[in-house]
Design an enzyme around this catalytic site. Structure first.
Site, PDB file in Angstrom:
ATOM      1  N   SER A 190      -6.268  76.354  20.573  1.00 59.25           N
ATOM      2  CA  SER A 190      -4.922  75.843  20.331  1.00 59.25           C
ATOM      3  C   SER A 190      -4.860  75.106  18.993  1.00 59.25           C
ATOM      4  CB  SER A 190      -4.500  74.965  21.511  1.00 59.25           C
ATOM      5  OG  SER A 190      -3.120  74.722  21.510  1.00 59.25           O
ATOM      6  N   ASP A 226      -0.642  83.155  28.732  1.00 61.58           N
ATOM      7  CA  ASP A 226      -0.488  81.999  27.854  1.00 61.58           C
ATOM      8  C   ASP A 226       0.986  81.788  27.520  1.00 61.58           C
ATOM      9  OD1 ASP A 226      -0.517  80.100  25.796  1.00 61.58           O
ATOM     10  OD2 ASP A 226      -2.411  80.853  24.995  1.00 61.58           O
ATOM     11  N   HIS A 228      -3.268  79.195  29.059  1.00 66.07           N
ATOM     12  CA  HIS A 228      -3.572  78.520  27.787  1.00 66.07           C
ATOM     13  C   HIS A 228      -4.720  77.537  28.009  1.00 66.07           C
ATOM     14  CE1 HIS A 228      -2.516  77.204  23.709  1.00 66.07           C
ATOM     15  NE2 HIS A 228      -2.704  75.957  24.126  1.00 66.07           N
TER      16      HIS A 228
END
Length: 333
Positions: A41, A128, A162
């Site tokens: 991320s 995600d 995610h």
């Protein structure tokens, strides 16, 4: 004993461990000529930024759930509007490349030739909801232009949320929740590192290494003033004993720093187990949250300009700090 007190005691123990670890830091024999990087991320954005800034230094990068270099263009509004879970218009990759070429001319990032032959491993899970596929595709397009498809491996067909997917650690694979480590029956760390590693030197000591809390302010110098007081360093037993070892740097995601999850990111991804076998020391730099200026309430790495407008270059504070940490660990300064 209540949970708040337990958490406080846990943090106190961690801070004490940091002091103890600095005193007992082993002298390392590091080969830093071919660094490898990874990140999740905001940490994926940071790994990409460090790679582009220091491409002469880096030979491979693994990025999970992130978008293209300089996507935000020094604007939090652009970051939110184009670079995470929605796109208000196409990301202007040609414009970004023009900016990048200007920085190369000014020696703010390494020459494009430094990217040639570098290995790139990219992953985005189909579940995600934080990074949408077009954003991940834009990162892949940049790297295809820079390193060529023959030097890339892209994983985008797995039902992961995610997080950092692992073989058997963390929370449910279809959920994105703290500590953002997913129990997915998939060893992303090994898949990634086997592809990007400069050398896959197997035969490490069967004895597990040590995860140390280290003084990030001391190692990172003045540029680290906006980062956490401590970082983590994983040292395989062979490296502690003096073997020549590679160095891998892994950047955590937002809300995944030491304040939020302790050492979970540094402990649970599977990177350390791979490192034991392949004579690789692992550095886990740490951010800290801020509710004042510079505003960073989720302790993200800077990929939109909350530290300064050169955040994606060698002149960026966070990139400078991590580079300084590498040099200090290698005994170069």
């Amino acid at each position: 004993m209540n949970k708040t007190l337990l958490n406080s005691l846990g943090l106190a123990t961690l801070l004490l461990a940091s002091t103890h670890a600095v005193a007992d830091m082993p002298k390392l024999n590091l080969d830093t000529t071919q660094l490898t990087l990874s990140g999740l991320s905001s940490g994926g954005y940071m790994a990409n930024q460090f790679h582009i800034a220091h491409s002469n230094w880096v030979s491979g990068v693994g990025i999970i759930a992130a978008g293209p270099y300089y996507c935000a263009r020094n604007s939090i509004l652009t970051a939110l509007g184009q670079c995470v879970n929605k796109q208000d218009g196409d990301i202007p990759l040609a414009e970004i490349e023009k900016t990048l070429n200007g920085w190369r001319a000014d020696n703010l990032v390494d020459d494009a030739q430094g990217l040639e032959g570098d290995k790139v491993w990219l992953l985005r899970g189909t579940l995600d909801e934080k990074i949408i596929q077009p954003v991940a595709d834009a990162l892949a397009k940049q790297y295809q232009d820079w390193v060529g498809e023959q030097n890339m491996q892209i994983v985008q067909d797995k039902a992961f949320a995610h997080h950092f997917p692992t073989q058997a650690q963390g929370t449910a694979c279809d959920k994105s929740e703290s500590p953002f480590i997913g129990n997915c029956g998939y060893n992303a760390a090994a898949e990634m590192l086997n592809y990007i590693a400069a050398q896959t030197r197997e035969g490490g000591d069967a004895k597990p290494g040590q995860l140390l809390a280290i003084n990030q302010q001391q190692l990172g110098g003045e540029a680290a003033s906006g980062l956490a007081d401590q970082a983590f360093l994983y040292v395989p037993s062979s490296c502690a004993a003096g073997a020549i070892c590679q160095l891998h740097i892994s950047f955590h995601g937002c809300n995944q720093n030491v304040e939020a999850v302790g050492n979970d990111y540094a402990r649970l991804t599977g990177i350390n187990q791979w490192a034991d076998t392949h004579h690789t020391v692992v550095l886990y730099p740490q951010t800290r949250k801020s509710t004042l200026m510079p505003l960073n309430p989720q302790a993200c790495w800077d990929w939109w300009g909350y530290t300064d407008d050169k955040y994606a270059t060698k002149a960026g504070q966070q990139i400078q700090a991590v580079a300084q940490m590498v040099k200090q660990l290698a005994g170069e300064q």
